[in-house]
Scaffold this motif. Structure first.
Motif, PDB file in Angstrom:
ATOM      1  N   CYS A 155       0.829  -1.204   0.000  1.00 29.63           N
ATOM      2  CA  CYS A 155       0.000   0.000   0.000  1.00 29.63           C
ATOM      3  C   CYS A 155       0.864   1.256   0.000  1.00 29.63           C
ATOM      4  O   CYS A 155       0.664   2.166  -0.819  1.00 29.63           O
ATOM      5  CB  CYS A 155      -0.929  -0.018   1.213  1.00 29.63           C
ATOM      6  N   VAL A 156       1.832   1.326   0.922  1.00 28.35           N
ATOM      7  CA  VAL A 156       2.665   2.525   1.021  1.00 28.35           C
ATOM      8  C   VAL A 156       3.561   2.668  -0.199  1.00 28.35           C
ATOM      9  O   VAL A 156       3.784   3.775  -0.696  1.00 28.35           O
ATOM     10  CB  VAL A 156       3.499   2.502   2.316  1.00 28.35           C
ATOM     11  N   TYR A 157       4.076   1.546  -0.712  1.00 35.15           N
ATOM     12  CA  TYR A 157       4.904   1.602  -1.919  1.00 35.15           C
ATOM     13  C   TYR A 157       4.128   2.242  -3.071  1.00 35.15           C
ATOM     14  O   TYR A 157       4.643   3.111  -3.790  1.00 35.15           O
ATOM     15  CB  TYR A 157       5.360   0.202  -2.318  1.00 35.15           C
ATOM     16  N   LEU A 158       2.873   1.844  -3.236  1.00 33.05           N
ATOM     17  CA  LEU A 158       2.052   2.390  -4.321  1.00 33.05           C
ATOM     18  C   LEU A 158       1.643   3.832  -4.045  1.00 33.05           C
ATOM     19  O   LEU A 158       1.462   4.616  -4.983  1.00 33.05           O
ATOM     20  CB  LEU A 158       0.822   1.508  -4.533  1.00 33.05           C
ATOM     21  N   LEU A 159       1.512   4.203  -2.765  1.00 29.48           N
ATOM     22  CA  LEU A 159       1.231   5.602  -2.434  1.00 29.48           C
ATOM     23  C   LEU A 159       2.386   6.500  -2.855  1.00 29.48           C
ATOM     24  O   LEU A 159       2.178   7.605  -3.365  1.00 29.48           O
ATOM     25  CB  LEU A 159       0.978   5.757  -0.934  1.00 29.48           C
ATOM     26  N   ILE A 160       3.613   6.029  -2.613  1.00 30.63           N
ATOM     27  CA  ILE A 160       4.780   6.802  -3.026  1.00 30.63           C
ATOM     28  C   ILE A 160       4.767   7.010  -4.537  1.00 30.63           C
ATOM     29  O   ILE A 160       5.117   8.088  -5.040  1.00 30.63           O
ATOM     30  CB  ILE A 160       6.073   6.085  -2.603  1.00 30.63           C
ATOM     31  N   GLN A 161       4.325   5.970  -5.267  1.00 27.87           N
ATOM     32  CA  GLN A 161       4.251   6.057  -6.726  1.00 27.87           C
ATOM     33  C   GLN A 161       3.015   6.834  -7.195  1.00 27.87           C
ATOM     34  O   GLN A 161       2.815   6.993  -8.397  1.00 27.87           O
ATOM     35  CB  GLN A 161       4.216   4.645  -7.333  1.00 27.87           C
ATOM     36  N   ARG A 162       2.198   7.273  -6.220  1.00 27.91           N
ATOM     37  CA  ARG A 162       0.954   8.006  -6.498  1.00 27.91           C
ATOM     38  C   ARG A 162      -0.008   7.180  -7.354  1.00 27.91           C
ATOM     39  O   ARG A 162      -0.681   7.696  -8.237  1.00 27.91           O
ATOM     40  CB  ARG A 162       1.267   9.356  -7.157  1.00 27.91           C
ATOM     41  N   SER A 163      -0.083   5.877  -7.032  1.00 29.48           N
ATOM     42  CA  SER A 163      -0.955   4.959  -7.751  1.00 29.48           C
ATOM     43  C   SER A 163      -2.252   4.740  -6.982  1.00 29.48           C
ATOM     44  O   SER A 163      -2.238   4.485  -5.774  1.00 29.48           O
ATOM     45  CB  SER A 163      -0.262   3.609  -7.957  1.00 29.48           C
ATOM     46  N   ILE A 164      -3.360   4.798  -7.671  1.00 31.17           N
ATOM     47  CA  ILE A 164      -4.671   4.626  -7.046  1.00 31.17           C
ATOM     48  C   ILE A 164      -4.871   3.211  -6.522  1.00 31.17           C
ATOM     49  O   ILE A 164      -5.693   2.966  -5.648  1.00 31.17           O
ATOM     50  CB  ILE A 164      -5.781   5.013  -8.051  1.00 31.17           C
ATOM     51  N   TRP A 165      -4.084   2.250  -7.025  1.00 29.87           N
ATOM     52  CA  TRP A 165      -4.207   0.861  -6.577  1.00 29.87           C
ATOM     53  C   TRP A 165      -3.758   0.682  -5.122  1.00 29.87           C
ATOM     54  O   TRP A 165      -4.007  -0.366  -4.517  1.00 29.87           O
ATOM     55  CB  TRP A 165      -3.407  -0.061  -7.496  1.00 29.87           C
ATOM     56  N   SER A 166      -3.100   1.676  -4.564  1.00 29.55           N
ATOM     57  CA  SER A 166      -2.684   1.583  -3.161  1.00 29.55           C
ATOM     58  C   SER A 166      -3.872   1.354  -2.238  1.00 29.55           C
ATOM     59  O   SER A 166      -3.757   0.675  -1.212  1.00 29.55           O
ATOM     60  CB  SER A 166      -1.950   2.861  -2.751  1.00 29.55           C
TER      61      SER A 166
END
Length: 208
Positions: free
Chosen positions: A27-38
């Motif tokens: 979740c946090v990894y995808l948040l850093i990437q600004r991905s909605i899948w987070s």
């Protein structure tokens, strides 16, 4: 506690805690990437931690997870409406008044929630637990609205949470929040870089 006792506690963690740990990391990894899948992985994480925190009597954290469940849908709705062509969301700088107001709300909320938990429940570590709850709600709201300094709030939350979960012998969770701390620092750097790049692009595109 010696290394053997720590390792036994770490290796003996429940399968649910490990699933929540992995989901939280993704979740946090995808948040850093600004991905909605987070938000999909975030929903898995917070749903499991609702039970885990109830089981170890961290009631403020348990209540926080219930709010987080709603925030996963709320954040997904907002991020879905503010994406760039490659799917990343656009970072919002936020204002000094906004951040200061949230810091004041965290302090007041910690005093109120901590006092209630300390005097009306058998909560463990009521005031630190209340702080992570209130500060996390503020950070989550700022994150949902793509505010640049949401990561600064998360950094403080993670530092306090590591100590709480270590004391409660939630070792995979302590490790997860140590990873969160490192990732929050990376997230702050990357979001600042993205905001600066967007600002410079807009400035260069403006007519002289």
């Amino acid at each position: 506690m010696n290394f053997t006792e720590w390792f036994q506690g770490f290796a003996g963690a429940s399968e649910l805690e490990w699933i929540a740990t992995v989901a939280g990391f993704l979740c946090v990894y995808l948040l850093i990437q600004r991905s909605i899948w987070s938000f999909a992985f975030g929903l898995v994480q917070v749903s499991i931690y609702t039970w885990i925190f109830y089981d170890v009597k961290l009631y403020s954290d348990m209540a926080l997870q219930l709010f987080y469940i709603g925030f996963q849908f709320y954040g997904w709705f907002i991020w879905r409406r503010s994406q760039q062509e490659h799917g990343e969301v656009i970072v919002n700088r936020g204002s000094t008044v906004e951040y200061t107001s949230w810091m004041g709300a965290v302090i007041i909320g910690t005093i109120i929630v901590g006092y209630f938990m300390n005097n009306n429940t058998d909560a463990s570590l009521p005031y630190p637990d209340a702080f992570t709850t209130c500060a996390s709600l503020a950070a989550q709201w700022l994150l949902s609205h793509k505010k640049l300094l949401n990561w600064a709030f998360w950094i403080v939350v993670d530092i306090v949470a590591i100590g709480i979960y270590w004391q409660k012998q939630l070792y995979p969770t302590s490790l997860l929040y140590l990873c969160f701390l490192v990732m929050a620092i990376i997230g702050q750097i990357q979001w600042y870089t993205s905001w600066r790049n967007t600002t410079n692009t807009v400035s260069n595109a403006a007519p002289a």
